[in-house]
Design a protein around this motif. Structure first.
Motif, PDB file in Angstrom:
ATOM      1  N   ILE A   1       0.854  -1.203   0.000  1.00 35.75           N
ATOM      2  CA  ILE A   1       0.000   0.000   0.000  1.00 35.75           C
ATOM      3  C   ILE A   1       0.888   1.251   0.000  1.00 35.75           C
ATOM      4  CG2 ILE A   1      -0.259   0.226   2.511  1.00 35.75           C
ATOM      5  CD1 ILE A   1      -2.915   0.815  -0.237  1.00 35.75           C
ATOM      6  N   TYR A   2       2.072   1.153   0.664  1.00 40.19           N
ATOM      7  CA  TYR A   2       2.952   2.333   0.645  1.00 40.19           C
ATOM      8  C   TYR A   2       3.348   2.618  -0.802  1.00 40.19           C
ATOM      9  CZ  TYR A   2       3.541   2.143   5.723  1.00 40.19           C
ATOM     10  OH  TYR A   2       3.326   2.177   7.070  1.00 40.19           O
ATOM     11  N   ALA A   3       3.668   1.544  -1.555  1.00 41.30           N
ATOM     12  CA  ALA A   3       4.148   1.758  -2.930  1.00 41.30           C
ATOM     13  C   ALA A   3       3.098   2.531  -3.723  1.00 41.30           C
ATOM     14  CB  ALA A   3       4.411   0.400  -3.592  1.00 41.30           C
ATOM     15  N   ILE A   4       1.831   2.078  -3.591  1.00 36.16           N
ATOM     16  CA  ILE A   4       0.784   2.754  -4.396  1.00 36.16           C
ATOM     17  C   ILE A   4       0.619   4.191  -3.893  1.00 36.16           C
ATOM     18  CG2 ILE A   4      -1.635   2.662  -5.086  1.00 36.16           C
ATOM     19  CD1 ILE A   4      -1.557  -0.353  -4.437  1.00 36.16           C
ATOM     20  N   MET A   5       0.547   4.313  -2.566  1.00 30.39           N
ATOM     21  CA  MET A   5       0.222   5.639  -2.002  1.00 30.39           C
ATOM     22  C   MET A   5       1.345   6.631  -2.306  1.00 30.39           C
ATOM     23  SD  MET A   5      -2.582   6.035  -1.157  1.00 30.39           S
ATOM     24  CE  MET A   5      -3.603   4.757  -1.836  1.00 30.39           C
ATOM     25  N   LEU A   6       2.608   6.143  -2.332  1.00 37.32           N
ATOM     26  CA  LEU A   6       3.708   7.088  -2.610  1.00 37.32           C
ATOM     27  C   LEU A   6       3.443   7.802  -3.929  1.00 37.32           C
ATOM     28  CD1 LEU A   6       7.146   5.506  -1.571  1.00 37.32           C
ATOM     29  CD2 LEU A   6       6.318   7.838  -1.191  1.00 37.32           C
ATOM     30  N   TYR A   7       3.005   7.029  -4.916  1.00 40.60           N
ATOM     31  CA  TYR A   7       2.768   7.668  -6.230  1.00 40.60           C
ATOM     32  C   TYR A   7       1.682   8.727  -6.125  1.00 40.60           C
ATOM     33  CZ  TYR A   7       5.652   4.264  -8.681  1.00 40.60           C
ATOM     34  OH  TYR A   7       6.689   3.515  -9.123  1.00 40.60           O
ATOM     35  N   PHE A   8       0.508   8.278  -5.536  1.00 42.27           N
ATOM     36  CA  PHE A   8      -0.611   9.240  -5.497  1.00 42.27           C
ATOM     37  C   PHE A   8      -0.251  10.432  -4.618  1.00 42.27           C
ATOM     38  CE2 PHE A   8      -3.264   7.236  -8.286  1.00 42.27           C
ATOM     39  CZ  PHE A   8      -3.509   5.915  -7.978  1.00 42.27           C
ATOM     40  N   LEU A   9       0.446  10.164  -3.515  1.00 44.03           N
ATOM     41  CA  LEU A   9       0.817  11.273  -2.624  1.00 44.03           C
ATOM     42  C   LEU A   9       1.692  12.256  -3.405  1.00 44.03           C
ATOM     43  CD1 LEU A   9       0.242  11.756   0.406  1.00 44.03           C
ATOM     44  CD2 LEU A   9       2.590  10.969   0.869  1.00 44.03           C
ATOM     45  N   GLY A  10       2.696  11.669  -4.109  1.00 46.30           N
ATOM     46  CA  GLY A  10       3.576  12.539  -4.904  1.00 46.30           C
ATOM     47  C   GLY A  10       2.771  13.352  -5.885  1.00 46.30           C
ATOM     48  N   ALA A  11       1.795  12.660  -6.549  1.00 44.37           N
ATOM     49  CA  ALA A  11       0.999  13.365  -7.579  1.00 44.37           C
ATOM     50  C   ALA A  11       0.312  14.568  -6.963  1.00 44.37           C
ATOM     51  CB  ALA A  11      -0.040  12.408  -8.164  1.00 44.37           C
ATOM     52  N   PHE A  12      -0.349  14.356  -5.796  1.00 43.73           N
ATOM     53  CA  PHE A  12      -1.150  15.470  -5.251  1.00 43.73           C
ATOM     54  C   PHE A  12      -0.253  16.541  -4.639  1.00 43.73           C
ATOM     55  CE2 PHE A  12      -4.642  13.480  -6.705  1.00 43.73           C
ATOM     56  CZ  PHE A  12      -4.877  12.245  -6.156  1.00 43.73           C
ATOM     57  N   LEU A  13       0.882  16.126  -4.060  1.00 45.08           N
ATOM     58  CA  LEU A  13       1.766  17.158  -3.483  1.00 45.08           C
ATOM     59  C   LEU A  13       2.308  18.046  -4.589  1.00 45.08           C
ATOM     60  CD1 LEU A  13       3.723  15.217  -0.694  1.00 45.08           C
ATOM     61  CD2 LEU A  13       2.026  17.059  -0.452  1.00 45.08           C
ATOM     62  N   ILE A  14       2.607  17.435  -5.727  1.00 44.88           N
ATOM     63  CA  ILE A  14       3.162  18.254  -6.827  1.00 44.88           C
ATOM     64  C   ILE A  14       2.136  19.293  -7.254  1.00 44.88           C
ATOM     65  CG2 ILE A  14       3.682  18.117  -9.303  1.00 44.88           C
ATOM     66  CD1 ILE A  14       5.465  15.780  -8.751  1.00 44.88           C
ATOM     67  N   VAL A  15       0.831  18.892  -7.177  1.00 39.50           N
ATOM     68  CA  VAL A  15      -0.183  19.906  -7.539  1.00 39.50           C
ATOM     69  C   VAL A  15       0.000  21.110  -6.623  1.00 39.50           C
ATOM     70  CG1 VAL A  15      -2.633  20.410  -7.473  1.00 39.50           C
ATOM     71  CG2 VAL A  15      -1.819  18.244  -8.403  1.00 39.50           C
ATOM     72  N   LEU A  16       0.315  20.858  -5.328  1.00 45.22           N
ATOM     73  CA  LEU A  16       0.420  21.989  -4.382  1.00 45.22           C
ATOM     74  C   LEU A  16       1.718  22.740  -4.625  1.00 45.22           C
ATOM     75  CD1 LEU A  16      -0.842  20.185  -1.151  1.00 45.22           C
ATOM     76  CD2 LEU A  16      -2.104  21.639  -2.741  1.00 45.22           C
ATOM     77  N   PHE A  17       2.842  22.007  -4.612  1.00 42.26           N
ATOM     78  CA  PHE A  17       4.119  22.745  -4.655  1.00 42.26           C
ATOM     79  C   PHE A  17       4.700  22.764  -6.067  1.00 42.26           C
ATOM     80  CE2 PHE A  17       3.851  22.748  -0.229  1.00 42.26           C
ATOM     81  CZ  PHE A  17       3.540  21.485   0.207  1.00 42.26           C
ATOM     82  N   GLY A  18       3.898  22.447  -7.063  1.00 41.98           N
ATOM     83  CA  GLY A  18       4.457  22.229  -8.397  1.00 41.98           C
ATOM     84  C   GLY A  18       5.174  23.429  -8.963  1.00 41.98           C
ATOM     85  N   LYS A  19       4.782  24.655  -8.554  1.00 46.09           N
ATOM     86  CA  LYS A  19       5.369  25.844  -9.236  1.00 46.09           C
ATOM     87  C   LYS A  19       6.883  25.817  -9.078  1.00 46.09           C
ATOM     88  CE  LYS A  19       1.743  27.589 -10.966  1.00 46.09           C
ATOM     89  NZ  LYS A  19       1.305  26.168 -11.021  1.00 46.09           N
ATOM     90  N   ASN A  20       7.359  25.498  -7.882  1.00 50.63           N
ATOM     91  CA  ASN A  20       8.814  25.604  -7.644  1.00 50.63           C
ATOM     92  C   ASN A  20       9.518  24.410  -8.304  1.00 50.63           C
ATOM     93  OD1 ASN A  20      11.259  24.919  -6.537  1.00 50.63           O
ATOM     94  ND2 ASN A  20      10.849  26.063  -4.672  1.00 50.63           N
ATOM     95  N   LYS A  21      10.505  24.720  -9.151  1.00 51.28           N
ATOM     96  CA  LYS A  21      11.132  23.681 -10.014  1.00 51.28           C
ATOM     97  C   LYS A  21      11.798  22.611  -9.146  1.00 51.28           C
ATOM     98  CE  LYS A  21      13.905  23.723 -14.295  1.00 51.28           C
ATOM     99  NZ  LYS A  21      15.034  22.841 -13.950  1.00 51.28           N
ATOM    100  N   ILE A  22      12.597  23.051  -8.180  1.00 54.76           N
ATOM    101  CA  ILE A  22      13.373  22.053  -7.418  1.00 54.76           C
ATOM    102  C   ILE A  22      12.427  21.172  -6.634  1.00 54.76           C
ATOM    103  CG2 ILE A  22      15.178  21.776  -5.676  1.00 54.76           C
ATOM    104  CD1 ILE A  22      15.357  25.055  -6.934  1.00 54.76           C
TER     105      ILE A  22
END
Lengths: 347, 406, 116, 633, 147
Positions: free
Chosen positions: D11-32
């Motif tokens: 479940i961690y493996a799956i959630m890591l992807y989705f978590l990453g996806a949604f976090l990028i929506v929040l912090f996506g503007k900053n390149k690094i």
């Protein structure tokens, strides 16, 4: 693990690679076959024809000539392709058993028939890459024709190998024998495969495949010197060209010895009894029988070259590329199919 | 799928090859094979016939005067020879011979040069009469009427004095320049050793006055020539002070004219009709181009082109004619504004017209292989098309007036 | 009566497929898609029906062996399926809009640059 | 069960992807931040899965993880379960590796594009969707994950909406894709109607007993649904359009990962849900669909003029290989199939990244306009050649190892069953492999060798990040090619055994531990030891080069002067000065195309590019499947 | 030893490349007839090659017309180093009957050092074989002179 035994076996295998079935043997017998082929073709045209050693002179002359790398070529591929092609060919020759003698007697066998079929692709690809690297349009046309030739020859060759595997598998009851030494061992025991009813069309098909695979006269649309200025080799000169000519000669040797191993395996293997009958024993007998077998192999290869390559070269004209393709995928594949079906239903 | 040569291929494996092993076994060329040239200098008389007929102009000769005679070396450049042996045929003396040796391999230029030198003795002075310009009467040996003149056996021409009118055509035609005919002195002398017996003079003679071996002998008739033609000719006008027409067109002098029709044949514009039988001479005004060819070729000097002052005596007429400016009739606007200094030929190999000499006869335009010249006779203009012209020089060669510098 | 639901669902699915296959207009294709989707939703809901069952809303206290409910799981599945159907329609309509903007036509026979 | 025990890793493996996806929506503007998040989630899940390998693969343990801790109770599995056995972990590893490398590649590859945060969100959603599909043990959950990955794939295909045909490809993919998903949904529901449970293991236990009309239709629906996802024969034009237009890193995912999810679904359906693989007609169906798609797609690829469309058709033909091998239903066959699936993800990824590099530098992938890039991009050329050699089955590389196993399995199967059809399949497989070689020789001549056109004179090598990703794949290519025994022992062997005895899978869901019987690992009949061969080749190559260098092999004269090429080094043009004339793209293999011209013209008309035709094929395929299975099952 | 072997075989396997610089085909037929069974130059190792890259001896026939001039020079330039140039017939040596024509670019020796001239307006095949054998000797010297 660096025990003396390791060193002797390493030396032995180095000898195998460099001397006997390896580089030197291929070099000498290959060019010999090429010489005999040119001489036979000439004699059939009532010409006197070049001396038998002419390919040797050609090779050493080419070594002496200057190699011009055209500006449009990519240099490393241009220089490396011939070397890789020749190395792969020499390695294939190691896997083909000379009647009783096998290079990998006590090691797990390295390659079986299907693998050899694919190893034969490497020299063809190396020629094509070399030609493509020069960037000349003649080489482009040559590449297209060479690939279609390889395509044409692949189907019947596969069928021949599968039918041989099935036929030997039927006899031995194990259903399938892919290893080449297994086929030769079977022939040693039960007489060469050419005797089987189902194997005759396959042998015939294999005879027709040899000139196609080596790219000899009627099927040399890829290196047609009259139409596309030697096709793939248009921009090669000097030593790389010499190595390509050498690998062409070695390929003739490889294919004919493959035919001998597949269909005429039974002829040479009877030599032990002969030698034993003379009363020699031990090391001398082994050496003598080995030499005899090698002689028989070379003789058979020469006869095969005369029949399949020289005779066909003297009698036919060059085929257009789509005629070549249609010829291989209808006539030769039909023959191979017959033998496959016969082998399938247990003849 | 038939394979025609299967039987031959197998059978020829066991037969002897049909190769005749050239470098090992030498092979001889065919009997009359035309191979390397061999030159026999002693036989050569330097008649230059071979040079003239050689298509590959491979034959050249150099001659240099030495006290004892003319030393001539003739070289045959095999590299430019087509081995057609025309020179051998033409060489009357058999000085050129083609051997059967076909090995003509050379790494240097010189190996292909076949040459021979010989000494040509100056012509031996025959005891010829001292004064060449002696009055012609006694120089000509009187030939009694009725004697039979047979052709000579050594292939050389012989003259039938009765028929000969000394029109000097045979001299002009002789390729070897062996004949000298002096019309004034009515003398016909043949230079034995330079004559090659080619028979050109016999053919060219309008009067058939020269016999070659093989013609039938001729007997000399009694009556002297010049009797019958006098009365058929219209009576000429009195000899005016100046004769000829302003526009440069030819005027015929009936009593001199022998109606030999040479002027008609030679006229480039085909403006003259001369009928030998009816003894008539008609000029077609508008197609005549006043080029003066008829005057120059007329053996009898019976035609005068352009206004010339009446000749005092018949003989000197020939010399002073060229001195008089031929361009009198043409109005001369162009002449005076011509730059004083003489014209130089152009350096880029193209022809240049010399307006003073040009008569706009349009021969050059007709002759130009690529049609680069337009010459308008009425408007007197001469235009060259620069890029069409290939600088071949045919116009300059064909211009009768040498008005084109090349 | 439940048989009618199955027939209707099957009919809707076939109708949807029919419109997608035969209609040459992009929007009609999208409509076909959603019809097909609704057909499947109807199928899902009608599967969970137990004759005489009540809605499966209860508190633990009311739960006694005699209570008989309609099967709740297909209803949950239908909810997700409806959501998915909505998303599919939304995305396809936005794509159709962009295609019209770029190709200038709604006809599927023109929108075929990639072929062969 | 502490949070860090291995039970939670799936479940961690799956959630890591989705978590990453949604976090990028929040912090996506900053390149690094964006790059760190993406790389973190990708490497994290890969690490988790790799740590599972010793336990699940060699250990033979099956991890079941109940969402919301509602374990199996009262004979009915209420909660949603994740069940990871050797097969799931094998596919999960495949997906994780492909996503990792593609992630590294896309960091530099997508620099020039705008709204990159959205790209990464979709990218990670796609990864999460496939990971969820592969690991989940619940049928409806699989359907949800299929929907997620279809959306993500459609959106990513249309990401560069200015690219030629991107929108059109996305639309077609969406239409036929959602037809497929609806079929899966209908199939799931019909199964639920029979046994009133959605848990995969329980379904596999109950369904074999309930085979009648409705379940046969459900089988057909599920089979067609998953083959839509795997782009098998009737649906392969979708793949060609989608790959042609999508950015390269996305094509890696579509061809490497999406098609594998379709194959995974089919394997689960055939071997676990219905356990009908002992029936001869079902094997025939799988093998037939596999070999047809193998041959059709490779011939279509030969006729292509675009680099990425050619690669797309090839990935379908390789999937045909995998399906044929899996359809043989022998231990050797399945392990060969899975081995080929893994190899395919690796070398196809490498080839798509190479295509991306070419697109990134020259801006076009049209075979007729490119040429001679090897002079400007030597590294990409070498990497491309490794990929091309492995896909066309040149010995030392991995393509050959798996194809060789497939031929063995097919031919053994032919001998066992005595049915000549399998012989035909072996021959088609061998011929297809040569046709693959032909098309990659065509690509290498038209793109990398031949004459360099003037418009690409100033092309330079791709940035290091992209080359790093490509060389990762290249190293994997060589490694998996050289160690077939190791790969069979560790990865594909256990997975094949897991496929062949579903009983352990079903029991594990109930918590009963069935001991894994030590079935022998599948043994190949023929002999092939790549390392020895490579050793021999190395020695003889060394010997030949030594002799060559001694004999003045380098008597080479180069063109010293700069731009103006003296006559000596110019190409031989029968005396003329050489002009630009590239032989490549369409004008290659005239001999083959001329003999097959009727076939090619028919194929060309068949792929008309109109959405309705593709939908019609889907419907026809569905009808055929239903009819066939009614008779057979 | 190796160098002597190379030098020996350079003489023994000369490959020809035939350039027709506007010839009337008389010499072309004669050159090819050298390879027919009767004269069989292949006995001595001669072989016609398709490209200048494979050639050792370049055989030029025809009077080197303006059109063919730079093509001939370019092809000769592309032949690898130990090479010989043989002119066959008298046209390339002097332009023969075509000399002086505006279409002729003059004898070949004006542009390139000619090694062997085989004179004759269509030299006999035996003469051609002689010329070629002479060329192989020159080839051998050139090879010996190379590094």
């Amino acid at each position: 693990m660096f025990t003396p035994a390791f060193f002797t076996t390493a030396l032995l295998y180095l000898g195998y690679i460099l001397i006997f079935p390896g580089f030197l043997f291929c070099f000498v017998v290959g060019l010999l076959l090429c010489g005999i082929d040119r001489k036979a073709v000439a004699r059939m045209q009532k010409r006197v024809g070049p001396p038998i050693l002419q390919p040797f002179y050609d090779f050493f002359k080419l070594c002496g000539k200057e190699t011009i790398v055209p500006a449009a070529a990519s240099r490393t591929t241009f220089m490396l392709a011939p070397l890789v092609g020749l190395a792969a060919l020499v390695v294939i020759q190691l896997f083909i058993p000379v009647f009783n003698f096998r290079v990998f007697r006590n090691l797990p066998e390295v390659a079986d028939m299907i693998v050899i079929l694919y190893l034969l692709l490497i020299p063809a690809v190396s020629v094509m890459l070399g030609g493509a690297a020069t960037g000349s349009p003649y080489a482009g046309i040559g590449l297209s024709r060479e690939m279609v030739t390889v395509l044409a020859v692949e189907l019947p060759l596969v069928m021949v190998l599968l039918s041989v595997a099935k036929a030997v598998g039927n006899e031995l009851g194990t259903g399938l024998v892919f290893s080449l030494s297994g086929v030769v061992d079977y022939q040693a025991a039960h007489g060469s495969l050419i005797g089987h009813v189902s194997m005759i069309p396959a042998a015939l098909a294999m005879l027709l495949i040899i000139p196609g695979e080596t790219g000899n006269h009627p099927f040399d649309a890829a290196e047609a010197e009259t139409e596309i200025c030697e096709g793939l080799l248009a921009e090669y000169s000097g030593a790389p060209l010499g190595i390509y000519k050498l690998s062409h000669a070695v390929k003739m040797l490889t294919l004919t010895s493959l035919f001998v191993a597949l269909f005429l395996g039974g002829i040479g293997t009877g030599v032990e009894h002969l030698v034993a009958a003379i009363g020699l024993t031990g090391g001398v007998a082994a050496a003598l029988s080995l030499i005899l077998q090698v002689l028989i192999l070379v003789l058979l290869c020469i006869v095969l070259t005369l029949v399949t390559i020289s005779f066909v070269h003297a009698v036919t004209a060059r085929l257009k590329i789509e005629q070549l393709f249609k010829y291989y995928w209808t006539v030769v594949t039909g023959l191979a199919l017959i033998s496959l079906v016969l082998a399938w239903y247990g003849f | 799928m038939d394979f025609p040569f299967v039987k031959e291929a197998i059978s020829s494996l066991f037969q002897k090859s049909s190769c005749d092993m050239y470098p090992v076994k030498p092979s001889e060329a065919a009997p009359n094979y035309r191979g390397r040239i061999v030159f026999h200098p002693d036989k050569c008389i330097n008649c230059m016939m071979c040079e003239r007929v050689c298509s590959g102009n491979a034959i050249t000769h150099t001659s240099e005067q030495t006290p004892e005679g003319e030393r001539i070396t003739r070289t045959f450049y095999l590299g430019s020879c087509t081995f057609c042996a025309t020179c051998m045929d033409f060489c009357g003396h058999g000085a050129i011979e083609f051997t059967r040796d076909y090995h003509m391999i050379a790494t240097k230029e010189e190996d292909l040069m076949v040459s021979g030198t010989f000494l040509k003795k100056p012509p031996v002075k025959k005891p010829k009469p001292a004064a060449p310009a002696a009055p012609k009467a006694e120089a000509k040996p009187a030939v009694a009427a009725g004697t039979v003149i047979k052709p000579r056996d050594d292939g050389k021409p012989v003259q039938v004095p009765s028929k000969c009118v000394y029109c000097t055509i045979c001299a002009k035609k002789c390729p070897a320049g062996a004949l000298t005919v002096d019309r004034a002195a009515k003398t016909w002398t043949l230079d034995e050793d330079s004559c090659v017996g080619c028979g050109t003079c016999a053919e060219a003679c309008p009067k058939k006055a020269i016999l070659m071996p093989g013609d039938e002998p001729v007997t000399v008739e009694a009556a002297a020539p010049a009797a019958p033609k006098a009365e058929a000719k219209p009576a000429p006008a009195a000899a005016p002070a100046t004769i000829g027409r302003e526009d440069g067109k030819p005027v015929q002098d009936p009593d001199k004219c022998v109606y030999c029709t040479i002027c008609a044949k030679k006229c480039p514009a085909g403006a003259l009709e001369v009928d030998r039988a009816a003894k008539t001479w008609k000029l077609d005004e508008d197609s005549c181009v006043a080029c003066g060819t008829c005057e120059s070729v007329c053996p009898k000097k019976a035609i005068v082109c352009g206004v010339q002052d009446a000749p005092a005596a018949p003989a000197p007429k020939a010399e002073e004619k060229p001195a008089a400016p031929a361009a009198a009739p043409v109005e001369a606007p162009k002449a005076d504004e011509k730059p004083a200094e003489p014209l130089k030929p152009r350096d880029d190999g193209r022809p240049l017209q010399d307006p003073s000499k040009c008569v706009y006869c349009t021969i050059c335009a007709k002759k130009c292989p690529v049609g680069a010249l337009e010459v308008d006779r009425a408007a007197k203009t001469w235009k060259l098309d620069e890029d069409l012209c290939i600088g071949c020089g045919t116009c300059a060669a064909s211009c009768p007036k040498q008005a084109i510098l090349y | 009566m439940i048989l009618m639901n199955y027939i209707a669902a099957f009919f809707l699915i076939v109708l949807g497929l029919y419109t997608i296959v035969t209609k040459y207009n992009l929007v009609k294709t999208v409509i076909g898609l959603s019809i097909m989707d609704y057909g499947v939703n109807l199928l899902i809901v009608s599967i969970g029906f137990n004759p005489g069952g009540t809605a499966p809303i209860f508190t633990f206290s009311e739960l006694n062996p005699s209570s008989f409910f309609v099967d709740p799981i297909p209803q949950a599945l239908t909810l997700t399926s409806i959501v998915i159907g909505a998303c599919v329609t939304a995305m396809s309509l936005s794509l159709v809009m962009k295609i019209y903007e770029q190709y200038g036509t709604m006809d599927t026979r023109e929108v075929r640059r990639l072929r062969g | 069960m502490s949070m860090l025990s291995y039970q939670h890793f799936p479940i961690y493996a799956i959630m890591l992807y989705f978590l990453g996806a949604f976090l990028i929506v929040l912090f996506g503007k900053n390149k690094i931040a964006r790059h760190c998040l993406a790389l973190l989630s990708v490497t994290g899940s890969l690490a988790l899965l790799v740590s599972l390998v010793p336990r699940v693969m060699t250990g033979g343990e099956i991890i079941t993880y109940w969402m919301g801790n509602r374990a199996y109770s009262g004979g009915y599995a209420i909660g949603i379960a994740l069940e990871v056995d050797a097969l799931s972990l094998f596919f999960a590893l495949l997906v994780a590796v492909a996503v990792f490398v593609s992630g590294v590649y896309s960091i530099r590859y997508m620099e020039h594009d705008d709204n990159i945060p959205q790209y990464y969100t979709l990218f990670l959603m796609l990864a999460g969707g496939v990971m969820g599909l592969v690991l989940s043990g619940d049928l409806f959950n699989m359907f949800i994950m299929v929907e997620i990955l279809t959306f993500a794939a459609v959106a990513l295909t249309a990401f560069r909406n200015t690219a030629r045909g991107a929108l059109e490809a996305a639309f077609k993919y969406l239409v036929v894709g959602s037809i497929g998903s609806t079929c899966i949904l209908a199939g799931t529901i019909m199964l639920y109607a029979q046994v009133h449970t959605l848990n995969f293991a329980q379904l596999s236990g109950l369904i074999p007993g309930h085979i009648h009309g409705a379940t046969r239709v459900a089988f057909a629906l599920l089979f067609v649904g998953f083959s839509t996802k795997a782009f098998l024969v009737p649906f392969h034009p979708l793949a060609a359009d989608a790959h042609g237009a999508a950015p390269a890193s996305v094509s890696v995912l579509i061809s490497g990962v999406l098609t594998k999810s379709g194959i995974y679904g089919i394997i689960r359906l055939v071997y676990f849900l219905f356990q009908t693989m002992n029936l001869r007609p079902i094997q025939f169906m799988l093998v037939f669909v596999g070999s047809v798609s193998m041959f059709v797609c490779v011939t279509m690829a030969l006729a292509q003029h675009d680099f990425k469309r050619l690669l797309a058709f090839h990935s379908i033909s390789q999937i045909g290989y995998v399906l044929t091998a899996v359809g043989l239903s022998t231990a050797l066959g399945i392990s060969a199939g899975l081995y080929h699936a893994m190899n395919h993800t690796i070398f196809k990824g490498l080839l798509f990244l190479a295509a991306g590099a070419v697109l990134h530098e020259t801006g076009t992938t049209d075979l007729d306009r490119l040429g001679g890039l090897s002079k400007r991009m030597p590294h990409t050329t070498v990497l491309f050649l490794i990929g091309a050699a492995s896909i066309s089955g040149i010995p030392p590389f991995n393509g050959f190892a798996s194809k060789w196993l497939i031929y063995q399995a097919a031919y053994l199967r032919a001998v066992e069953t005595g049915n000549i059809g399998y012989l035909l399949v072996t021959i088609i497989a061998l011929v297809t492999s040569t046709l693959t070689l032909a098309s990659f020789v065509k690509v290498s001549q038209s793109v990398f060798f031949g004459r360099l056109p003037d418009e690409f004179k100033d092309v330079k090598e791709v940035p290091f990040g992209m080359r790093l990703a490509m060389s990762l794949f290249a190293i994997l290519c060589v490694l998996t090619g050289l160690l077939p025994e190791l790969v069979t022992k560790v990865l594909t062997g256990p997975a094949a055994q897991a496929v062949l005895n579903p009983v352990r899978y079903i029991a594990a869901a109930r918590g009963i531990e069935v001991p894994a019987e030590t079935a022998a690992l599948p043994q190949a009949v023929g002999a092939w030891s790549p390392i020895n061969w490579l050793l021999l080749l190395g020695i003889s190559l060394f010997a030949i080069t030594l002799v060559a260098l001694l004999g003045k092999y380098d008597r080479v004269s180069e063109n010293a002067s700069g731009e103006k090429i003296p006559a000596k080094y110019d190409l031989f043009f029968s005396g003329e000065k050489s002009v630009y004339s590239q032989v490549g793209g369409g004008d290659l293999f005239w001999g083959f195309k001329h003999n097959w011209r009727h076939y090619f013209s028919f194929m060309h008309d068949l792929h008309s590019g109109v959405v309705n035709d593709y939908a019609l094929w889907a419907v026809v395929a569905l009808a055929l499947a239903i009819a066939f299975l009614q008779i057979v099952l | 030893m190796f160098k002597k072997l190379i030098e020996e075989s350079t003489g023994k396997s000369p490959w020809l490349f035939h350039i027709n610089a506007g010839s009337c085909n008389g010499c072309d037929i004669e050159l090819v007839s050298v390879l027919t069974p009767r004269y069989d130059a292949e006995r001595l190792g001669f072989k016609l090659s398709g490209t200048p890259r494979h050639a050792d001896i370049v055989v030029v026939t025809g009077p080197v017309t303006q059109q063919s001039l730079n093509r001939v020079l370019r092809t000769i330039e592309q032949v690898p180093e130990p090479r010989c140039i043989v002119t066959m017939g008298s046209c390339p040596q002097s332009g023969n009957v075509f000399r002086g024509s505006y279409a002729i670019a003059g004898p070949l020796s004006k542009y390139v050092h000619v090694d062997v001239d085989v004179a004759g307006c269509t030299p006999k095949p035996e003469a051609v074989i002689d010329g070629l054998v002479k060329a192989t000797e020159i080839l051998r010297e050139k090879r010996r002179a190379m590094k």
